[in-house]
Design an enzyme around this catalytic site. Sequence first.
Site, PDB file in Angstrom:
ATOM      1  N   HIS A 141     101.603  65.580  26.585  1.00 38.04           N
ATOM      2  CA  HIS A 141     100.195  66.062  26.058  1.00 38.04           C
ATOM      3  C   HIS A 141      99.315  67.209  26.793  1.00 38.04           C
ATOM      4  O   HIS A 141      98.234  66.918  27.440  1.00 38.04           O
ATOM      5  CB  HIS A 141      99.184  65.337  24.765  1.00 38.04           C
ATOM      6  CG  HIS A 141      98.669  65.513  23.843  1.00 38.04           C
ATOM      7  ND1 HIS A 141      98.550  65.123  22.567  1.00 38.04           N
ATOM      8  CD2 HIS A 141      97.436  66.355  23.870  1.00 38.04           C
ATOM      9  CE1 HIS A 141      97.751  65.291  21.934  1.00 38.04           C
ATOM     10  NE2 HIS A 141      96.844  66.686  22.507  1.00 38.04           N
ATOM     11  N   LYS A 166     106.956  63.194  19.153  1.00 34.47           N
ATOM     12  CA  LYS A 166     106.274  64.105  20.196  1.00 34.47           C
ATOM     13  C   LYS A 166     105.702  63.481  21.407  1.00 34.47           C
ATOM     14  O   LYS A 166     104.082  62.905  20.478  1.00 34.47           O
ATOM     15  CB  LYS A 166     105.813  65.559  19.453  1.00 34.47           C
ATOM     16  CG  LYS A 166     105.087  66.271  21.081  1.00 34.47           C
ATOM     17  CD  LYS A 166     104.417  67.761  20.221  1.00 34.47           C
ATOM     18  CE  LYS A 166     103.874  68.471  21.926  1.00 34.47           C
ATOM     19  NZ  LYS A 166     102.302  68.171  21.965  1.00 34.47           N
ATOM     20  N   THR A 207     102.824  64.129  16.124  1.00 34.95           N
ATOM     21  CA  THR A 207     102.220  63.185  17.595  1.00 34.95           C
ATOM     22  C   THR A 207     101.951  61.832  17.754  1.00 34.95           C
ATOM     23  O   THR A 207     101.154  61.620  16.978  1.00 34.95           O
ATOM     24  CB  THR A 207     100.860  64.526  17.832  1.00 34.95           C
ATOM     25  OG1 THR A 207     101.592  66.047  18.541  1.00 34.95           O
ATOM     26  CG2 THR A 207     100.380  63.824  19.112  1.00 34.95           C
ATOM     27  N   ARG A 262      96.869  65.780  28.845  1.00 39.59           N
ATOM     28  CA  ARG A 262      95.727  65.694  28.703  1.00 39.59           C
ATOM     29  C   ARG A 262      95.048  63.951  27.638  1.00 39.59           C
ATOM     30  O   ARG A 262      94.180  64.221  27.429  1.00 39.59           O
ATOM     31  CB  ARG A 262      95.250  66.779  27.013  1.00 39.59           C
ATOM     32  CG  ARG A 262      95.732  68.239  27.758  1.00 39.59           C
ATOM     33  CD  ARG A 262      95.873  68.987  26.878  1.00 39.59           C
ATOM     34  NE  ARG A 262      94.619  69.054  25.839  1.00 39.59           N
ATOM     35  CZ  ARG A 262      93.809  70.428  26.269  1.00 39.59           C
ATOM     36  NH1 ARG A 262      93.455  71.173  27.011  1.00 39.59           N
ATOM     37  NH2 ARG A 262      92.990  70.402  25.153  1.00 39.59           N
ATOM     38  N   SER A 312     100.053  73.998  14.999  1.00 42.58           N
ATOM     39  CA  SER A 312      98.996  72.586  15.261  1.00 42.58           C
ATOM     40  C   SER A 312      98.535  72.481  14.064  1.00 42.58           C
ATOM     41  O   SER A 312      97.539  72.832  13.020  1.00 42.58           O
ATOM     42  CB  SER A 312      98.302  73.035  16.600  1.00 42.58           C
ATOM     43  OG  SER A 312      97.168  71.647  16.601  1.00 42.58           O
ATOM     44  N   TYR A 333      98.816  65.854  12.552  1.00 42.16           N
ATOM     45  CA  TYR A 333      97.976  64.197  13.329  1.00 42.16           C
ATOM     46  C   TYR A 333      98.179  63.827  12.365  1.00 42.16           C
ATOM     47  O   TYR A 333      97.881  64.357  11.209  1.00 42.16           O
ATOM     48  CB  TYR A 333      96.900  64.565  13.768  1.00 42.16           C
ATOM     49  CG  TYR A 333      97.058  65.258  14.861  1.00 42.16           C
ATOM     50  CD1 TYR A 333      97.114  63.993  16.125  1.00 42.16           C
ATOM     51  CD2 TYR A 333      96.480  66.728  15.863  1.00 42.16           C
ATOM     52  CE1 TYR A 333      96.825  64.910  17.698  1.00 42.16           C
ATOM     53  CE2 TYR A 333      96.244  66.803  16.630  1.00 42.16           C
ATOM     54  CZ  TYR A 333      96.648  65.642  18.130  1.00 42.16           C
ATOM     55  OH  TYR A 333      96.838  66.550  18.853  1.00 42.16           O
TER      56      TYR A 333
END
Length: 371
Positions: free
Chosen positions: A254, A230, A155, A257, A106, A129
Amino acid sequence: MEITNVSEYEAIAKQKLPKMAFDYYASGAEDQWTLQENRNAFSRILFRPRILIDVSKIDLTTTVLGFKISMPIMIAPTAFQKMAHPEGEYATARAASAAGTIMTLSSWATSSVEEVASTGPGIRFFQLYVYKDRNVVAQLVRRAERAGFKAIALTVDTPILGRREADIKNRFTLPPFLTLKNFEGLDLGKMDKADDSGLASYVSGQIDRTLSWKDVKWLQTITKLPILVKGVLTAEDTRIAIQSGAAGIIVSNHGARQLDYVPATISALEEVVKAAEGRLPVFLDGGVRRGTDVFKALALDASGIFIGRPVVFSLAAEGEAGVRNVLRMLREEFELTMALSGCTSLKDITRDHIVTDWDQPRILPRALPRL
């Protein structure tokens, strides 16, 4: 207590972790309908096993973006792993490498790309991100590339953080002894306390809401790494992802979430696969807890699956050994499901091995008339 399946780790993690940490990992957005549905949807897909097939030798190996892995079960990016266990991402990286599979790190890891690379060999992807400051993004991507990461998982479902009510109630923030290691030198590594969720405030301050398809093209100008998109759930976005040069798609909500009341990923998978028309691999992320779930995803033409929560729950319970155990149990269950369905390699798994609640009723062959 002997652990006999992946789901049992959740209760152990709940006992071991502070409430704020467990709730952060376990909860979903708003009513958490999609959180339940990510699991429930799997239970509505049934098997049509084939029998009397020689299953004495079963091959689980596959290739992902040209990399050979031991099984189509990979590790999804999950943030803040040192909140679960002191070794955090180090332990996960070692477990993935030992199992011969891919770990996705991540952006919000509590260990840096360089630290994770230092754990030893392994095929690793980097989840990205996109921050408002594009120099930060470019720098991070270059660091991941230098550290030997093999792909970027971009993402795309988080222009704003979903409403996670447990985090609001708990006033979630990172424990003071942890930082977002990849951003430490950029004054972006700390998360301030806030009146609701500290993470939601951090995201609204740092993450770029203007992110669009043109940025997928921009990313390809700053890196040679393949880009997985993603967070795709529809045929329309699948077609645009292909036009934008994506190397693959991860069907993901996700972990339920972000937007509540989106379908379970296993329910969205077939729409995406059909729109992809075999032009790029499609992976599934979300809700996988059993080897049977892996088989169902592959029967719907996923090229592989990613697991998230099982990793952090097992990490909290038993560290590296827990993550190794999760990967082992899923592998063994998947191999068993293949054997009992009459499949000896991944290419043997077909749509005819399952029946879903959205299938047309099967027309059974008419019985021969009695003479």
